[in-house]
Design a protein around this motif. Structure first.
Motif, short mmCIF file in Angstrom:
data_model
loop_
_atom_site.label_atom_id
_atom_site.label_comp_id
_atom_site.label_asym_id
_atom_site.label_seq_id
_atom_site.Cartn_x
_atom_site.Cartn_y
_atom_site.Cartn_z
N PHE A 3 71.66 41.35 40.19
CA PHE A 3 72.83 41.89 39.50
C PHE A 3 74.00 40.90 39.53
CE2 PHE A 3 70.43 45.66 40.90
CZ PHE A 3 70.21 46.24 39.66
N GLY A 11 69.83 44.58 31.58
CA GLY A 11 70.35 45.64 32.44
C GLY A 11 69.33 46.73 32.67
N TYR A 49 77.79 45.00 35.98
CA TYR A 49 76.80 44.34 36.83
C TYR A 49 77.33 44.14 38.25
CZ TYR A 49 73.50 43.23 33.06
OH TYR A 49 72.58 43.30 32.05
#
Length: 398
Positions: free
Chosen positions: A164, A19, A88
C-alpha cells in the motif's frame, strides 16, 4: 505510439485497479484474522467491504461526471488521483475492520473518476473509434489486476503494509505526471445542474434519449452477472481447490493479462468486424457457457485454462458503451459515463452480497458446491441475452 495524456489516463486506470488487486488475494486471510471467522463467513464480511466501495461509486459517479462536464476533465482527474494516493496511505495503516471499511469508502468515491477518464477518451475519439478506445481503458484496468496481485505478493515479503505504501507513492507520482502532461479536452462546457448531478437525475435525463433506456437495462443485468468474478473468486478457489494466496494472485494475474489482450488488441479486430450489435449478440451466450463451465470445473488446472477464455466475454462491455456513446450528445459524455458507472456500482452493491450469500449457503456445513455463484451468474447472463433479443424483436435500437 501512445500520447502522454492518454498514457496518464491508462496509468490512472491501472492504479485504480491495483487497489482491488492488492487486497483481493489476501482478503480471506485478512478478514479471518481481523474478524476471527472461517472462510465461509469471511466471504460475507468481504461482501460488505465490496458493497461499501460500490455504494460510493453509485452516489458519486454522476456528480463527478457532471463536474467534469462543467469544469473540465483535467481538474477532476488530478484531484481524484490525489485522493487515491491518500487512501492508499490510510489502507497501509489499517489494522481493524472499520479502518478497512473507511478505506474502501474513500476508494469508492475516488474510483468514480473512471467515468471522467472514459469521457476524456470519448472527447479525443472519432465516433467509429470510441468502442476500441473504451476497450483500451478496460485493458489498462486489466493491467492493474495483473500488477496488483504481483505487487501484493512481491512487496508483501517486506511487510503486509508495504504494497500500500508503494501504491501511494505511485499514485502521487502520477499526480505530478498529470500536472505536467494532461490537457483539457472538454470543448463545450455544460452548466452544472444539481438535478442531473445525482444518479436518478442523470438517469432520467439520459433515459429520455431514444434507445438509451434499453441499453442501460442491458448494461445493468450484464454487470450484476459479471461481478461474480471479483465478488467470490478468492473464496471459490480456496474452497474448491485449496489454493493459497499466491495461487489466487497468479490466477488473477492470468485474468488480467487476458483482459489486456482482449480489450487492448482483440477488440480492435472483433468490433470493427462484427459491429457493436453482433458483438453483444454473440458474446452474451458465450458468457453463459463459460460461467456454467466454471461452476462445474473439476480441478484448478482446467480453471486456469478457462480463465483467459472467460476474458473474451468482456467484449460485451465496450460494445454497449460504444452504442450508448453514439446516442449521447458530445457535451453529455461525462454524464453518460457517470450513469454507466453508477449502474455498475448498483450491480457491484447487489452482486457481492447475493453471490457471497449463495457461496455461504452452498459451502456451509456438509454442503459443498462452491461453484454455485457462477451457476447463478450464468442464469443472469442468459437473462441479459433474452432481454437483448426481446428488445431487437420490438425494434428497439439496443
Amino acid at each position: 505510439m501512445i500520447r502522454l495524456p492518454v498514457l496518464f489516463i491508462l496509468v490512472t486506470m491501472v492504479i485504480e485497479a491495483m487497489g482491488i488487486g492488492l487486497i483481493m488475494p489476501v482478503m480471506p486471510a485478512l478478514l479471518e484474522e481481523v474478524q476471527g471467522v472461517g472462510l465461509s463467513e469471511a466471504a460475507l464480511w468481504g461482501s460488505v467491504l465490496a458493497s461499501a466501495y460500490a455504494l460510493m461509486q453509485f452516489l458519486f459517479s454522476p456528480l463527478i461526471g457532471n463536474l467534469s462536464d462543467r469544469f473540465g476533465r483535467r481538474p477532476v482527474l488530478l484531484v481524484s488521483m490525489a485522493v487515491i494516493c491518500l487512501d492508499y496511505v490510510l489502507m497501509s495503516v489499517a489494522h481493524t475492520f472499520w479502518l478497512l471499511l473507511i478505506g474502501r469508502v474513500i476508494a469508492g468515491v475516488a474510483a468514480a473518476t473512471m467515468a471522467t477518464a472514459t469521457a476524456f477518451m470519448a472527447d479525443i475519439s472519432a465516433p467509429e473509434e470510441k468502442a476500441a478506445n473504451f476497450g483500451l481503458v478496460s485493458a489498462a484496468f486489466g493491467a492493474g489486476f495483473v500488477l496488483g496481485p504481483a505487487f501484493g505478493g512481491i512487496l508483501g515479503e517486506y511487510g503486509a503494509r508495504a504494497p500500500f505504501w508503494a501504491a501511494a507513492l505511485l499514485a502521487g507520482a502520477n499526480v505530478v505526471f498529470g500536472l505536467l502532461v494532461l490537457p483539457e479536452t472538454l470543448r463545450r462546457p455544460r452548466a452544472f445542474d444539481w438535478r442531473r448531478a445525482n444518479p436518478l437525475g442523470s438517469l432520467r435525463a439520459l433515459n429520455a434519449l431514444p434507445g438509451m433506456g434499453a441499453l442501460l437495462a442491458l448494461w445493468f443485468v450484464f454487470q450484476v452477472a459479471n461481478w461474480v468474478y471479483p465478488a467470490v473468486w478468492a473464496y471459490f478457489t480456496q474452497s474448491a481447490f485449496g489454493w493459497r494466496e499466491g495461487m489466487v494472485g497468479l490466477s488473477l494475474a492470468v485474468y488480467g493479462i487476458s483482459m489486456i489482450v482482449v480489450q487492448g488488441v482483440v477488440i480492435r479486430w472483433v468490433i470493427p468486424w462484427l459491429g457493436e450489435r453482433r458483438t453483444i449478440a454473440w458474446f452474451l451466450p458465450y458468457n453463459v457457457a463459460i460461467l456454467v463451465a466454471i461452476a462445474y470445473v473439476p480441478n484448478g488446472t482446467l480453471l486456469l485454462i478457462l480463465t483467459p477464455l472467460s476474458a473474451l466475454g468482456a467484449l460485451v462491455q465496450p460494445a454497449i458503451q460504444g452504442l450508448a456513446s453514439r446516442i449521447a450528445d458530445d457535451d453529455a459524455q461525462g454524464e453518460l459515463q457517470g450513469v454507466l458507472a453508477s449502474i455498475t456500482a448498483i450491480a457491484a452493491i447487489l452482486s457481492p452480497l447475493v453471490m457471497a450469500r449463495i457461496f455461504n449457503l452452498a459451502t456451509e456445513g456438509a454442503r459443498h458446491f462452491p461453484g454455485a455463484p457462477f451457476l447463478a451468474a450464468s442464469g443472469l447472463m442468459a437473462m441479459a441475452w433474452l432481454l437483448y433479443w426481446r428488445q431487437n424483436a420490438r425494434g428497439v435500437q439496443a
